[in-house]
Design a protein around this motif. Structure first.
Motif, PDB file in Angstrom:
ATOM      1  N   TRP A   1       0.896  -1.449   0.038  1.00 42.39           N
ATOM      2  CA  TRP A   1       0.228  -0.358   0.087  1.00 42.39           C
ATOM      3  C   TRP A   1       0.704   1.031   0.124  1.00 42.39           C
ATOM      4  CZ3 TRP A   1       1.000  -3.297   3.887  1.00 42.39           C
ATOM      5  CH2 TRP A   1       1.114  -2.338   5.344  1.00 42.39           C
TER       6      TRP A   1
ATOM      7  N   GLN B   1     -16.614   9.821  -0.249  1.00 46.66           N
ATOM      8  CA  GLN B   1     -15.745  11.478  -0.164  1.00 46.66           C
ATOM      9  C   GLN B   1     -15.867  12.120   1.172  1.00 46.66           C
ATOM     10  OE1 GLN B   1     -12.719  11.116  -2.760  1.00 46.66           O
ATOM     11  NE2 GLN B   1     -11.985  11.949  -1.014  1.00 46.66           N
TER      12      GLN B   1
ATOM     13  N   GLU C   1      -1.205   8.318   5.449  1.00 43.85           N
ATOM     14  CA  GLU C   1      -1.848   6.671   5.374  1.00 43.85           C
ATOM     15  C   GLU C   1      -2.913   5.739   5.902  1.00 43.85           C
ATOM     16  OE1 GLU C   1       1.254   3.134   6.550  1.00 43.85           O
ATOM     17  OE2 GLU C   1       1.586   4.912   7.279  1.00 43.85           O
TER      18      GLU C   1
ATOM     19  N   TYR D   1      -5.990   7.454   5.950  1.00 42.85           N
ATOM     20  CA  TYR D   1      -6.894   7.866   4.918  1.00 42.85           C
ATOM     21  C   TYR D   1      -6.829   7.290   3.329  1.00 42.85           C
ATOM     22  CZ  TYR D   1      -9.246  11.088   2.059  1.00 42.85           C
ATOM     23  OH  TYR D   1     -10.051  12.228   0.670  1.00 42.85           O
ATOM     24  N   HIS D   2      -5.300   7.399   2.867  1.00 45.04           N
ATOM     25  CA  HIS D   2      -5.008   6.569   1.475  1.00 45.04           C
ATOM     26  C   HIS D   2      -5.777   5.105   0.920  1.00 45.04           C
ATOM     27  CE1 HIS D   2      -3.927   9.932  -0.573  1.00 45.04           C
ATOM     28  NE2 HIS D   2      -3.307  10.515   0.676  1.00 45.04           N
TER      29      HIS D   2
ATOM     30  N   GLU E   1      -9.799   4.782   1.553  1.00 46.76           N
ATOM     31  CA  GLU E   1      -9.900   5.355   0.155  1.00 46.76           C
ATOM     32  C   GLU E   1      -9.897   4.953  -0.434  1.00 46.76           C
ATOM     33  OE1 GLU E   1      -8.377   9.223  -1.919  1.00 46.76           O
ATOM     34  OE2 GLU E   1      -7.101   8.036  -2.309  1.00 46.76           O
ATOM     35  N   ALA E   2      -8.426   3.732  -1.228  1.00 45.09           N
ATOM     36  CA  ALA E   2      -8.046   2.852  -1.799  1.00 45.09           C
ATOM     37  C   ALA E   2      -8.649   1.301  -2.266  1.00 45.09           C
ATOM     38  CB  ALA E   2      -6.815   2.460  -2.325  1.00 45.09           C
TER      39      ALA E   2
ATOM     40  N   TYR F   1      -2.863  -1.781  -2.837  1.00 45.21           N
ATOM     41  CA  TYR F   1      -3.819  -0.547  -3.055  1.00 45.21           C
ATOM     42  C   TYR F   1      -3.052   0.405  -3.229  1.00 45.21           C
ATOM     43  CZ  TYR F   1      -7.968  -3.097  -0.659  1.00 45.21           C
ATOM     44  OH  TYR F   1      -9.238  -4.330  -0.686  1.00 45.21           O
ATOM     45  N   SER F   2      -3.469   1.508  -3.688  1.00 44.10           N
ATOM     46  CA  SER F   2      -2.392   3.028  -4.187  1.00 44.10           C
ATOM     47  C   SER F   2      -4.477   3.676  -3.785  1.00 44.10           C
ATOM     48  CB  SER F   2      -2.556   2.560  -5.604  1.00 44.10           C
ATOM     49  OG  SER F   2      -3.702   2.700  -6.422  1.00 44.10           O
ATOM     50  N   SER F   3      -3.982   4.397  -4.743  1.00 45.37           N
ATOM     51  CA  SER F   3      -4.824   5.779  -4.268  1.00 45.37           C
ATOM     52  C   SER F   3      -6.514   5.890  -5.422  1.00 45.37           C
ATOM     53  CB  SER F   3      -4.152   6.764  -3.774  1.00 45.37           C
ATOM     54  OG  SER F   3      -4.315   7.520  -5.156  1.00 45.37           O
TER      55      SER F   3
ATOM     56  N   SER G   1      -6.467   1.115  -8.567  1.00 49.04           N
ATOM     57  CA  SER G   1      -6.260   1.484  -7.052  1.00 49.04           C
ATOM     58  C   SER G   1      -5.752  -0.156  -6.241  1.00 49.04           C
ATOM     59  CB  SER G   1      -7.410   2.158  -6.808  1.00 49.04           C
ATOM     60  OG  SER G   1      -7.699   3.335  -7.798  1.00 49.04           O
TER      61      SER G   1
END
Length: 425
Positions: free
Chosen positions: A81, A135, A146, A148-149, A152-153, A295-297, A303
């Motif tokens: 991640w 969102q 960290e 949050y993203h 989110e992902a 997982y990215s964002s 994502s």
């Protein structure tokens, strides 16, 4: 019956069992709708809907009814991640621990807003949160970057959409269906699948339907009155029916010519479109590799990615992105570049997928509503209009957007229609 997806086939089976004569008209050259098992990359892969779980009551009843085997992908041994531009690695458990505080805070009011998840409109207070996007509510938490993203992902993967477009109520509905447990919701939506592919379920229901089924037969127009409807196909054939079940997805329902027109709620929802507009990509890489997920964002074209099949000399990954316009599942170079966000050691051999957003018979992936759509339109979407009845996973009560929701909707609509025609209950 307009549409030979899961909802249409289930409705056809139930109505035939009542002694009614049923004709299924499917525009594609195959049955299944947005579930489709196709042989690619050396394996039977799911181009559309895939996962199911025993907490999904309608689909699990079908699994039991037809004796279908259930399996799962390999358990991830490694996780990746992002923390800003830095790639973090760890275990599945460490990633789950990372997102747990945010998930719990985000979903803390789930059972307050949806105490009866099978009837989402039964709680009037749902309107108080239906105007928010995921969102909006995620931003309110002010999580460390960290966390949050990572959260989110995870939600981009669930929504297959930009989170600013996705209704917070969609997140609540998925979680309410698992009694407020985000861990169970995550498992129910992304782990277990049919060993014989969704094709095995489609074939079993179709064989049991007792209906006349025509593929490659697109219905272009419906003219309906108090006692009868006339369907006009793309080939110009006119078909008369006492009742019609329409199973078209929300995004294309408004494109169908209907006279008199459909109600304002159905047409408004179709014009607004669903939030989901993402991409699902199958990726074959050289093996052997250890199974992983990453997982990215929302800012990245892919994502979420994880290992779904392992072979002796290859592996097949499945990946999701929020916007199908940003990456093509057939663009091997672009997919390879997207994977480098996490790791540059994967040798991509081939990629594939289906562009559901360009598919004229869907124009959407799985149902995730936009803000306000549930409270404004869901009731109208479920209601019959004269001799026209409507069935789709898009407007199911419990697991909307899932195979389970399609079955639920098909059962509900068949019961409703049979009651009108025969008085049977």
């Amino acid at each position: 019956m307009i549409g030979g997806g899961i909802a249409g086939l289930v409705a056809a089976r139930e109505l035939s069992a009542k002694g009614l004569r049923v004709l299924v008209l499917e525009a594609r050259d195959r049955l299944g709708g947005r579930v489709w098992t196709d042989h690619r990359l050396g394996r039977d892969l799911e181009m559309g809907g895939t996962w199911l779980h025993w907490v999904q009551p309608h689909v699990w009843a079908e699994v039991t009814r037809y004796g279908l085997a259930v399996t799962r992908g390999p358990r991830p041994e490694q996780a990746y991640w992002l923390a800003g531009d830095e790639v973090r690695t760890g275990t599945l458990e460490e990633f789950m621990q990372l997102i747990d505080p945010g998930m719990r805070r985000l979903l803390a009011g789930t059972m307050r807003w949806l105490p009866r998840p099978a009837e989402p409109l039964a709680e009037p207070a749902l309107a108080e949160v239906d105007g928010f996007s995921v969102q909006d509510k995620l931003d309110e938490l002010a999580l460390p970057a960290e966390e949050y993203h990572a959260n989110e992902a995870a939600w981009v993967g669930h929504f297959n959409a930009p989170l600013a477009d996705g209704a917070f109520t969609s997140a609540l509905r998925w979680t309410a269906a698992t009694a407020g447990s985000w861990h169970l919701m995550h498992e129910a939506s992304a782990v277990f699948r049919l060993a014989g592919g969704t094709r095995s379920l489609v074939d079993a229901i179709a064989a049991d339907a007792g209906a006349e089924i025509r593929t490659s037969t697109e219905v272009r127009r419906i003219d309906h009155g108090p006692d009868r409807a006339v369907l006009t196909t793309a080939a110009g054939e006119r078909i008369r029916a006492r009742r019609v079940v329409v199973t078209l997805p929300q995004n294309i329902l408004g494109d169908l010519e209907v006279s008199p027109p459909l109600c304002a709620g159905k047409l408004a929802a179709s014009k607004e479109k669903a939030a989901s507009k993402g991409v699902k990509v199958w990726i074959r890489v050289r093996g052997p590799i250890e199974p992983f997920f990453a997982y990215s964002s929302a800012a990245h074209p892919l994502s979420v990615v994880r290992t779904e099949y392992l072979g002796d000399d290859d592996a097949v990954l499945v990946a999701f992105g929020a916007d199908a316009a940003r990456i093509s599942p057939d663009d091997c170079d672009a997919v390879t570049a997207a994977l480098r966000v996490w790791r540059d050691d994967l040798d991509v051999l081939d990629t594939t997928g289906h562009d559901w957003m360009s598919d004229p018979y869907s124009r959407e992936t799985w149902m995730m509503h936009r803000p306000y759509q549930v409270t404004r339109y869901l009731n109208a979407q479920q209601q019959p209009e004269g001799v026209l009845h409507f069935a789709s996973s898009d407007h199911a009560g419990l697991w909307a957007g899932f195979i389970d929701g399609a079955i639920e909707s098909g059962l509900r609509t068949a019961r409703e229609l049979a009651t009108h025609l025969t008085g049977a209950r």
